[in-house]
Design a protein around this motif. Structure first.
Motif, PDB file in Angstrom:
ATOM      1  N   LYS A   1       0.830  -1.212   0.000  1.00  3.98           N
ATOM      2  CA  LYS A   1       0.000   0.000   0.000  1.00  3.98           C
ATOM      3  C   LYS A   1       0.864   1.262   0.000  1.00  3.98           C
ATOM      4  N   LYS A   2       1.948   1.248   0.769  1.00  8.97           N
ATOM      5  CA  LYS A   2       2.833   2.417   0.834  1.00  8.97           C
ATOM      6  C   LYS A   2       3.407   2.740  -0.546  1.00  8.97           C
ATOM      7  N   VAL A   3       3.821   1.695  -1.256  1.00 10.37           N
ATOM      8  CA  VAL A   3       4.382   1.897  -2.600  1.00 10.37           C
ATOM      9  C   VAL A   3       3.283   2.321  -3.570  1.00 10.37           C
ATOM     10  N   ALA A   4       2.122   1.676  -3.475  1.00  7.88           N
ATOM     11  CA  ALA A   4       1.008   1.981  -4.381  1.00  7.88           C
ATOM     12  C   ALA A   4       0.527   3.421  -4.200  1.00  7.88           C
ATOM     13  N   ASP A   5       0.510   3.907  -2.948  1.00 10.61           N
ATOM     14  CA  ASP A   5       0.127   5.304  -2.693  1.00 10.61           C
ATOM     15  C   ASP A   5       1.084   6.254  -3.397  1.00 10.61           C
ATOM     16  N   TYR A   6       2.370   5.929  -3.319  1.00 16.29           N
ATOM     17  CA  TYR A   6       3.411   6.748  -3.966  1.00 16.29           C
ATOM     18  C   TYR A   6       3.228   6.758  -5.489  1.00 16.29           C
ATOM     19  N   ILE A   7       2.963   5.574  -6.063  1.00 15.35           N
ATOM     20  CA  ILE A   7       2.779   5.461  -7.518  1.00 15.35           C
ATOM     21  C   ILE A   7       1.505   6.180  -7.958  1.00 15.35           C
ATOM     22  N   ALA A   8       0.423   5.992  -7.207  1.00 15.35           N
ATOM     23  CA  ALA A   8      -0.857   6.617  -7.559  1.00 15.35           C
ATOM     24  C   ALA A   8      -0.741   8.135  -7.562  1.00 15.35           C
ATOM     25  N   ASP A   9       0.012   8.671  -6.604  1.00 11.58           N
ATOM     26  CA  ASP A   9       0.220  10.121  -6.550  1.00 11.58           C
ATOM     27  C   ASP A   9       0.918  10.609  -7.818  1.00 11.58           C
ATOM     28  N   LYS A  10       1.876   9.824  -8.295  1.00  3.53           N
ATOM     29  CA  LYS A  10       2.581  10.169  -9.542  1.00  3.53           C
ATOM     30  C   LYS A  10       1.642  10.047 -10.743  1.00  3.53           C
ATOM     31  N   LEU A  11       0.807   9.009 -10.734  1.00  2.00           N
ATOM     32  CA  LEU A  11      -0.082   8.756 -11.866  1.00  2.00           C
ATOM     33  C   LEU A  11      -1.181   9.809 -11.981  1.00  2.00           C
ATOM     34  N   GLU A  12      -1.582  10.394 -10.853  1.00  2.00           N
ATOM     35  CA  GLU A  12      -2.614  11.425 -10.894  1.00  2.00           C
ATOM     36  C   GLU A  12      -2.116  12.694 -11.582  1.00  2.00           C
ATOM     37  N   LYS A  13      -0.784  12.888 -11.540  1.00  2.00           N
ATOM     38  CA  LYS A  13      -0.189  14.062 -12.189  1.00  2.00           C
ATOM     39  C   LYS A  13       0.081  13.799 -13.666  1.00  2.00           C
ATOM     40  N   SER A  14       0.364  12.554 -14.000  1.00  3.20           N
ATOM     41  CA  SER A  14       0.564  12.164 -15.405  1.00  3.20           C
ATOM     42  C   SER A  14       0.210  10.698 -15.543  1.00  3.20           C
ATOM     43  N   GLU A  15      -0.044  10.265 -16.762  1.00  3.66           N
ATOM     44  CA  GLU A  15      -0.502   8.883 -16.978  1.00  3.66           C
ATOM     45  C   GLU A  15       0.592   7.854 -16.744  1.00  3.66           C
ATOM     46  N   GLY A  16       1.836   8.289 -16.782  1.00  2.00           N
ATOM     47  CA  GLY A  16       2.922   7.337 -16.625  1.00  2.00           C
ATOM     48  C   GLY A  16       3.271   6.677 -17.943  1.00  2.00           C
ATOM     49  N   ILE A  17       4.430   6.064 -17.974  1.00  2.00           N
ATOM     50  CA  ILE A  17       4.908   5.457 -19.214  1.00  2.00           C
ATOM     51  C   ILE A  17       4.899   3.935 -19.071  1.00  2.00           C
ATOM     52  N   PRO A  18       4.084   3.239 -19.858  1.00  2.00           N
ATOM     53  CA  PRO A  18       4.105   1.768 -19.798  1.00  2.00           C
ATOM     54  C   PRO A  18       5.428   1.232 -20.334  1.00  2.00           C
ATOM     55  N   VAL A  19       5.940   0.214 -19.694  1.00  2.00           N
ATOM     56  CA  VAL A  19       7.237  -0.340 -20.089  1.00  2.00           C
ATOM     57  C   VAL A  19       7.046  -1.694 -20.750  1.00  2.00           C
ATOM     58  N   GLU A  20       7.709  -1.889 -21.887  1.00  2.00           N
ATOM     59  CA  GLU A  20       7.623  -3.161 -22.606  1.00  2.00           C
ATOM     60  C   GLU A  20       8.475  -4.205 -21.884  1.00  2.00           C
TER      61      GLU A  20
ATOM     62  N   GLU B   1       4.031  -2.250  -9.754  1.00  2.00           N
ATOM     63  CA  GLU B   1       4.893  -2.655 -10.867  1.00  2.00           C
ATOM     64  C   GLU B   1       4.931  -1.623 -11.992  1.00  2.00           C
ATOM     65  N   LEU B   2       4.202  -0.504 -11.821  1.00  2.00           N
ATOM     66  CA  LEU B   2       4.245   0.591 -12.797  1.00  2.00           C
ATOM     67  C   LEU B   2       5.258   1.657 -12.394  1.00  2.00           C
ATOM     68  N   GLY B   3       6.004   1.411 -11.308  1.00  2.00           N
ATOM     69  CA  GLY B   3       6.991   2.377 -10.824  1.00  2.00           C
ATOM     70  C   GLY B   3       8.109   2.616 -11.820  1.00  2.00           C
ATOM     71  N   HIS B   4       8.854   3.720 -11.612  1.00  2.00           N
ATOM     72  CA  HIS B   4       9.926   4.098 -12.547  1.00  2.00           C
ATOM     73  C   HIS B   4      11.016   3.035 -12.650  1.00  2.00           C
ATOM     74  N   TRP B   5      11.143   2.191 -11.609  1.00  2.00           N
ATOM     75  CA  TRP B   5      12.161   1.129 -11.632  1.00  2.00           C
ATOM     76  C   TRP B   5      11.897   0.113 -12.747  1.00  2.00           C
ATOM     77  N   ALA B   6      10.657   0.056 -13.249  1.00  2.00           N
ATOM     78  CA  ALA B   6      10.333  -0.881 -14.339  1.00  2.00           C
ATOM     79  C   ALA B   6      11.056  -0.524 -15.626  1.00  2.00           C
TER      80      ALA B   6
END
Length: 687
Positions: A243-262, A475-480
């Motif tokens: 949940k802690k990681v997902a909250d961090y990712i969701a906050d980023k996603l609300e500002k932008s859609e994020g980049i899907p990684v192949e 798993e949508l974090g920038h580390w992907a």
């Protein structure tokens, strides 16, 4: 600081220093240093003048003193001398602190410049320049720059992999409290890369890293508690970490859609990875560009989308994206109009944020019934961008776009009902729309579904479901992004660099990375892990991937038990894994392997009919299995024919033996005896 010295030497050997740019930077820095030096000199002059003034006053007073007061004055002079000495020491300490501050500030500046270059760079040469600045900043004691350089040494950025130097640097950083260093040391301990293989130590490092704020450590611990890896399985603890990681990712996603990684699977095309559809081959890209220039509207929109978010291995390039969208929009493409509106709504270098322009293009697309355009207008009314906030209008446009299947609009509807924005709160409707959007992979919809399952809002609480959903968001974090760098490293033949990157992602719970790491390990091409550890480690990773639903990994586990790779030979367990892959995943390979085991009675009772049925099922499941199945069936029929001939031969031999013993009419004699026995039995029964 030996790792830093080694690093700088490596950079020089690699020849990635750009002389002209370095000269300009050097001149610029020299000017800054001159200014800093001048400030320091002025400060020194001020302190010196102050001391001189004090001394002058002492001399003047000494000349005016009479002999009677001489002793008192001498005593005073001694005290003043001590005071002056203390003042001098204080001044020196101040100057040292000031110099240290200037040194630190310069390190911070170099680090920030490096980050800026790294974010804006598209070419490897430019990125290499950023790491030169990181190296210099690290040499000045900048902890963040040291972390960057340690990562570069571990992951082999620009071909400078040196695990030993990376470990030395991580260990020094860990003493300074770096959570990133703690996480890296935990990972290296977990795999035994350059360090002793020690899961207990790894867990301690991850715990400290998590406490320090490392998102990677949080995610690793979440996966470990979810799967029970070296800890007692505990869904609630896993939920807390994820949940802690997902909250961090969701906050980023609300500002932008994020980049899907192949996420390229190395197991799918080991011979010709360049043909993988996940990555756009350079020749194919050139062909698409040619078609786009010739006026192919669909290709223009596709290339625009790829450049807009940087997919298929292409760099994110807003200028190119806008160029292709404008060409397609001119030809009447509603999708292109909508994407131009999106670019102006979000704002970037090529299309500065402009609500009026966004409204114009969204309206053009919406008038053509385009779902993206309708959704865009809904966003403008929902947030009040360029138009007054109007939830009723927003709801109308979102509903129209959702009916056309646009997942972002479905999510927005779900959010309105979830938060009660302009409508009555309705968790059932919120769940419905979140679920619809999640089926298309909309990340924020998945996040809010996880929230609902975690808290039992509108649905029956389910820890397991919530964790699985949170995991998908994490798993949508920038580390992907390491999936791409690991893939290109593998493609370029840098196996060790590729393995380390995939292994870290595997540790974080990515199934594709687990499969890829295992695939590289069993190829025995890596040099950073001892050969005798490769099969056991690969076996472990295949097992983790199999548990996460990978059919190929499940078959691999069967193979490892069948041949005794990394574990003891166990035909029965191998057959169990093949059965799971055949029944659950309908794998033709598993059916074939299981048929072979039934045919020969390996680990299971020999059953020719079941073997034949499984061979037929394998052929029906996959066209690729036709030839192997045909050969297997031919072999099976040959064996059956041989067995039949053998039985016939035995029977014939027995008949001949009876002819010799009882005469040529022994069969008639036998029939007569049987009839006599039947008559006798019937008489006794009815007599």
């Amino acid at each position: 600081m030996k790792p830093l010295s080694l690093l700088i030497e490596t950079l020089i050997i690699l020849g990635i220093t750009i002389k002209n740019i370095e000269a300009e930077r050097h001149n610029k820095k020299q000017k800054e240093r001159n200014v800093t030096t001048q400030v320091s000199v002025n400060e020194i002059k001020q302190f010196l003048s102050h001391i001189l003034d004090q001394r002058t006053l002492v001399k003047v007073k000494t000349k005016r003193e009479n002999p009677i007061e001489k002793k008192k004055n001498q005593h005073k002079l001694k005290i003043k001398g001590i005071q002056n000495k203390d003042l001098s020491e204080r001044n020196q300490n101040y100057l040292k602190k000031q110099a240290k501050k200037n040194f630190t500030d310069e390190g911070n500046q170099l680090f920030k410049m490096g980050i800026k270059i790294l974010q804006q760079s598209k070419r490897q040469k430019q990125k290499a320049e950023a790491y030169i600045l990181f190296a210099k900043a690290a040499d000045m004691g900048n902890l963040k720059a040291m972390e960057k350089m340690a990562d570069a040494l571990l992951f082999g950025n620009f071909g400078m992999q040196n695990v030993t130097a990376a470990i030395q640097l991580y260990e020094s950083l860990a003493k300074e409290g770096s959570c990133k260093a703690q996480n890296a040391l935990g990972f290296l301990s977990s795999y035994g890369i350059g360090m002793e293989h020690n899961q207990a130590k790894a867990l301690i490092y991850y715990t400290f890293g998590s406490a320090g704020g490392s998102m990677m450590s949080q995610m690793i611990l979440g996966y470990r508690y979810l799967s029970g890896i070296n800890v007692l399985q505990n869904c609630e603890v896993a939920l807390n970490h994820y949940k802690k990681v997902a909250d961090y990712i969701a906050d980023k996603l609300e500002k932008s859609e994020g980049i899907p990684v192949e996420k390229v699977r190395l197991t799918e095309r080991p011979e010709n990875l360049s043909s993988n559809s996940e990555i756009l081959d350079w020749d194919v890209y050139q062909y698409y560009k040619f078609l786009a220039e010739r006026g192919d509207v669909q290709i223009q929109v596709s290339l625009g989308q790829l450049h807009l978010i940087g997919r298929k291995g292409l760099d994110q390039d807003y200028a190119k994206a806008l160029y292709y969208f404008l060409k397609a929009a001119k030809a009447g493409s509603a999708n292109a109009m909508a994407f131009i509106g999106k670019m102006y709504l979000e704002g970037n270098d090529a299309a500065p944020q402009n609500n009026i322009t966004a409204f114009k293009y969204f309206s053009m697309a919406a008038n053509k019934g385009n779902a993206i355009g309708l959704h865009g207008l809904g966003l403008l009314y929902f947030h009040g961008k360029g138009v007054p906030v109007n939830y009723a209008e927003a709801l109308k446009y979102f509903q129209k776009a959702a009916e056309k299947g646009w997942p972002n609009a479905q999510f927005q509807l779900g959010f309105m009902y979830y938060s009660g924005s302009g409508v009555w709160k309705d968790y059932k409707l919120a769940f419905k729309y979140f679920y619809l959007a999640s089926q298309s992979g909309q990340p924020l919809a998945i996040y809010y579904l996880a929230e609902m399952y975690a808290t039992g809002t509108g649905v029956l609480r389910s820890c397991r479901t919530a964790v699985e959903l949170y995991k998908g968001v994490c798993e949508l974090g920038h580390w992907a992004e390491k999936f791409l760098t690991a893939y290109f490293a593998y493609k370029d033949g840098d196996i060790d660099s590729s393995l380390v990157q995939y292994a870290l992602l595997a540790e974080m719970g990515y199934e594709v990375a687990q499969s890829n790491s295992a695939f590289i390990l069993e190829s025995k091409k890596a040099k950073i892990i001892e050969k005798e550890k490769m099969y056991p480690m690969a076996f472990l990773l295949w097992n983790r991937a199999a548990i996460q639903g990978n059919a190929f990994a499940r078959i691999k586990i069967g193979d490892y038990y069948y041949y005794g790779y990394g574990t003891k030979k166990d035909y029965q367990t191998a057959a169990t894994h093949y059965s799971i892959a055949a029944d659950k995943h309908h794998s033709a390979q598993a059916m074939f392997n299981l048929a072979y085991m039934y045919e020969h009675g390996l680990g299971i009772a020999k059953d020719i009919h079941t073997a034949r049925r499984l061979y037929d099922m394998a052929a029906q499941t996959s066209p690729d299995a036709h030839i192997p199945v045909l050969l297997a069936l031919m072999k099976l029929e040959t064996v059956l024919l041989q067995d039949t001939l053998f039985v016939n031969f035995i029977m014939r031999w027995k008949w001949i033996k009876l002819d010799n013993t009882l005469g040529p009419y022994w069969d008639l004699f036998g029939i007569g005896l049987i009839l006599a026995a039947l008559i006798f039995l019937l008489r006794n029964r009815y007599g």
